[in-house]
Design a protein around this motif. Structure first.
Motif, PDB file in Angstrom:
ATOM      1  N   TYR A 163       0.827  -1.205   0.000  1.00  0.00           N
ATOM      2  CA  TYR A 163       0.000   0.000   0.000  1.00  0.00           C
ATOM      3  C   TYR A 163       0.866   1.262   0.000  1.00  0.00           C
ATOM      4  CZ  TYR A 163      -3.538  -3.405   1.456  1.00  0.00           C
ATOM      5  OH  TYR A 163      -4.362  -4.496   1.544  1.00  0.00           O
ATOM      6  N   GLU A 164       1.909   1.248   0.829  1.00  0.00           N
ATOM      7  CA  GLU A 164       2.799   2.403   0.900  1.00  0.00           C
ATOM      8  C   GLU A 164       3.534   2.593  -0.434  1.00  0.00           C
ATOM      9  OE1 GLU A 164       4.868   5.732   2.344  1.00  0.00           O
ATOM     10  OE2 GLU A 164       3.021   4.736   2.952  1.00  0.00           O
ATOM     11  N   GLY A 166       2.380   1.911  -3.362  1.00  0.00           N
ATOM     12  CA  GLY A 166       1.415   2.548  -4.251  1.00  0.00           C
ATOM     13  C   GLY A 166       1.250   4.022  -3.952  1.00  0.00           C
ATOM     14  N   ARG A 167       1.268   4.398  -2.678  1.00  0.00           N
ATOM     15  CA  ARG A 167       1.129   5.812  -2.312  1.00  0.00           C
ATOM     16  C   ARG A 167       2.357   6.619  -2.754  1.00  0.00           C
ATOM     17  NH1 ARG A 167      -1.495   3.568   2.370  1.00  0.00           N
ATOM     18  NH2 ARG A 167       0.482   3.495   3.503  1.00  0.00           N
ATOM     19  N   LEU A 168       3.540   6.033  -2.638  1.00  0.00           N
ATOM     20  CA  LEU A 168       4.747   6.728  -3.073  1.00  0.00           C
ATOM     21  C   LEU A 168       4.695   7.016  -4.581  1.00  0.00           C
ATOM     22  CD1 LEU A 168       7.497   4.763  -1.084  1.00  0.00           C
ATOM     23  CD2 LEU A 168       6.730   7.117  -0.672  1.00  0.00           C
ATOM     24  N   CYS A 169       4.258   6.035  -5.340  1.00  0.00           N
ATOM     25  CA  CYS A 169       4.161   6.230  -6.788  1.00  0.00           C
ATOM     26  C   CYS A 169       3.085   7.265  -7.128  1.00  0.00           C
ATOM     27  CB  CYS A 169       3.859   4.907  -7.481  1.00  0.00           C
ATOM     28  SG  CYS A 169       5.228   3.716  -7.452  1.00  0.00           S
ATOM     29  N   ALA A 170       1.944   7.189  -6.452  1.00  0.00           N
ATOM     30  CA  ALA A 170       0.854   8.132  -6.718  1.00  0.00           C
ATOM     31  C   ALA A 170       1.281   9.564  -6.410  1.00  0.00           C
ATOM     32  CB  ALA A 170      -0.376   7.749  -5.906  1.00  0.00           C
ATOM     33  N   ALA A 171       2.075   9.747  -5.362  1.00  0.00           N
ATOM     34  CA  ALA A 171       2.530  11.089  -5.006  1.00  0.00           C
ATOM     35  C   ALA A 171       3.431  11.678  -6.091  1.00  0.00           C
ATOM     36  CB  ALA A 171       3.272  11.047  -3.670  1.00  0.00           C
ATOM     37  N   ARG A 175       2.173   5.185 -10.852  1.00  0.00           N
ATOM     38  CA  ARG A 175       1.447   4.065 -10.262  1.00  0.00           C
ATOM     39  C   ARG A 175       2.402   2.881 -10.133  1.00  0.00           C
ATOM     40  NH1 ARG A 175       1.145   0.683 -14.479  1.00  0.00           N
ATOM     41  NH2 ARG A 175       0.869   1.533 -16.601  1.00  0.00           N
ATOM     42  N   SER A 301       0.345  -6.202   3.350  1.00  0.00           N
ATOM     43  CA  SER A 301       0.893  -5.500   4.514  1.00  0.00           C
ATOM     44  C   SER A 301       2.309  -5.955   4.874  1.00  0.00           C
ATOM     45  CB  SER A 301      -0.029  -5.701   5.720  1.00  0.00           C
ATOM     46  OG  SER A 301      -0.186  -7.087   5.996  1.00  0.00           O
ATOM     47  N   CYS A 311       8.272   2.605 -10.027  1.00  0.00           N
ATOM     48  CA  CYS A 311       6.969   3.076 -10.499  1.00  0.00           C
ATOM     49  C   CYS A 311       6.860   3.024 -12.023  1.00  0.00           C
ATOM     50  CB  CYS A 311       6.719   4.504 -10.039  1.00  0.00           C
ATOM     51  SG  CYS A 311       6.846   4.746  -8.235  1.00  0.00           S
TER      52      CYS A 311
END
Length: 321
Positions: A163-164, A166-171, A175, A301, A311
């Motif tokens: 999950y983290e 994915g968040r790093l790539c989205a920021a 993706r 997780s 990414c």
């Protein structure tokens, strides 16, 4: 006398009439035998050298440079033509276009069984014994040339879950890569089993380092100092791009070895997965470290000291379309 005088007097008149008739004819004959003198008009200018069709020598290094076959100079570019076309991917990402094989059959001629991880490691695949078992799929995407944060000399972050990642790539406006995208970037246009060829090579990529047993209580300690000390002890990673030979045919570095990388698993699959979290590439240890293997046994997780990510993004998004 009288008749003789009349005949003699009429000769000049007849001669003048004959001369009038013959004058144009004789003038034409003269023109035919003697062409007119050259005119004083200037010779039309030659076209510039750049408009002459055919190869020409480049002034810098003598290489032949092909030119268009038009005989007239090209018109100056319009303002719209002068603008650079939008690129498919940012400079720090590789543009991958591939007819991807979802199921590739290869023959391993040198393998070993690694009992601690219950895996078979192939050291060499035969280059002439490879075939695609399923219909190919068209893929086009952008992928980071280096592991996150996609900078030469950087140390990828670890202890991040799916999950983290994915968040790093989205920021970053990107993706997670899909499993197939990651594999296609690794195999390159020649569909190699390793990024660099058909034989495993620890001199090229950061693999086959000795095992260091982690102290899990310290690795997950609430005290940051204790945790960081354990991470430093376990770390056998190298900075991104430190192994220039560990690069695929698409120009993507460190795909096998160094750090395991989170991707989005290809779904559906048999047997079915309960999630889409998957890991590709293996880390710096003695594991499979090839383009095709994937680990799907860990929950989203899951965190560990050699797990990181890279990414991807869609070309349309990269080009602003």
């Amino acid at each position: 006398m009288t008749s003789t005088s009349r005949a003699a007097g009429s000769r000049p008149i007849a001669a003048r009439r004959l001369a009038a008739v013959l004058s144009p004819i004789l003038a034409g004959a003269t023109l035919a035998c003697h062409p007119p003198a050259a005119t004083t008009h200037a010779e039309p200018p030659r076209p510039p050298a750049s408009s002459i069709a055919g190869p020409a020598l480049a002034p810098s290094d003598g290489r032949l440079v092909d030119r268009p076959g038009a005989s007239a100079p090209a018109p100056p570019p319009s303002s719209s033509a002068a603008r650079p076309l939008p690129v498919a991917c940012p400079e720090d990402m590789a543009h991958v276009v591939q007819e991807f094989c979802p199921a590739m059959q290869r023959h391993c001629s040198d393998s070993e069984y690694e009992p601690s991880n219950h895996i078979t490691i192939c050291h060499r695949f035969e280059p002439d014994q490879q075939r695609c078992l399923e219909e190919r799929v068209h893929l086009e995407f952008c992928i980071d040339r280096y592991e996150y944060p996609n900078r030469v000399g950087a140390h990828p972050p670890v202890m991040i879950d799916w999950y983290e990642a994915g968040r790093l790539c989205a920021a970053a406006g990107k993706r997670l890569c899909t499993e197939s995208e990651w594999t296609a970037a690794c195999e390159g246009p020649d569909e190699l089993p390793f990024p660099y060829g058909h034989a495993r090579d620890s001199a090229r990529c950061n693999i086959d380092n000795p095992w260091r047993s982690p102290q899990l209580s310290r690795l997950h300690a609430p005290n940051p100092a204790a945790r960081d000390a354990e991470l430093a002890r376990l770390d056998q990673g190298v900075p991104s791009g430190a192994r220039p030979g560990c690069v695929s045919g698409f120009g993507v570095f460190d795909l096998t070895g160094n750090f395991d990388e989170w991707v989005r698993a290809d779904l559906p699959r048999v047997p079915p997965l309960r999630h889409a979290a998957a890991l590709k590439g293996g880390a710096w240890g003695h594991v499979r470290n090839a383009c095709r293997p994937v680990t799907t046994s860990h929950a989203p997780s899951f965190v560990y000291y050699f797990v990181s990510t890279r990414c991807c993004m869609d070309p349309a998004t990269a080009a602003g379309g």
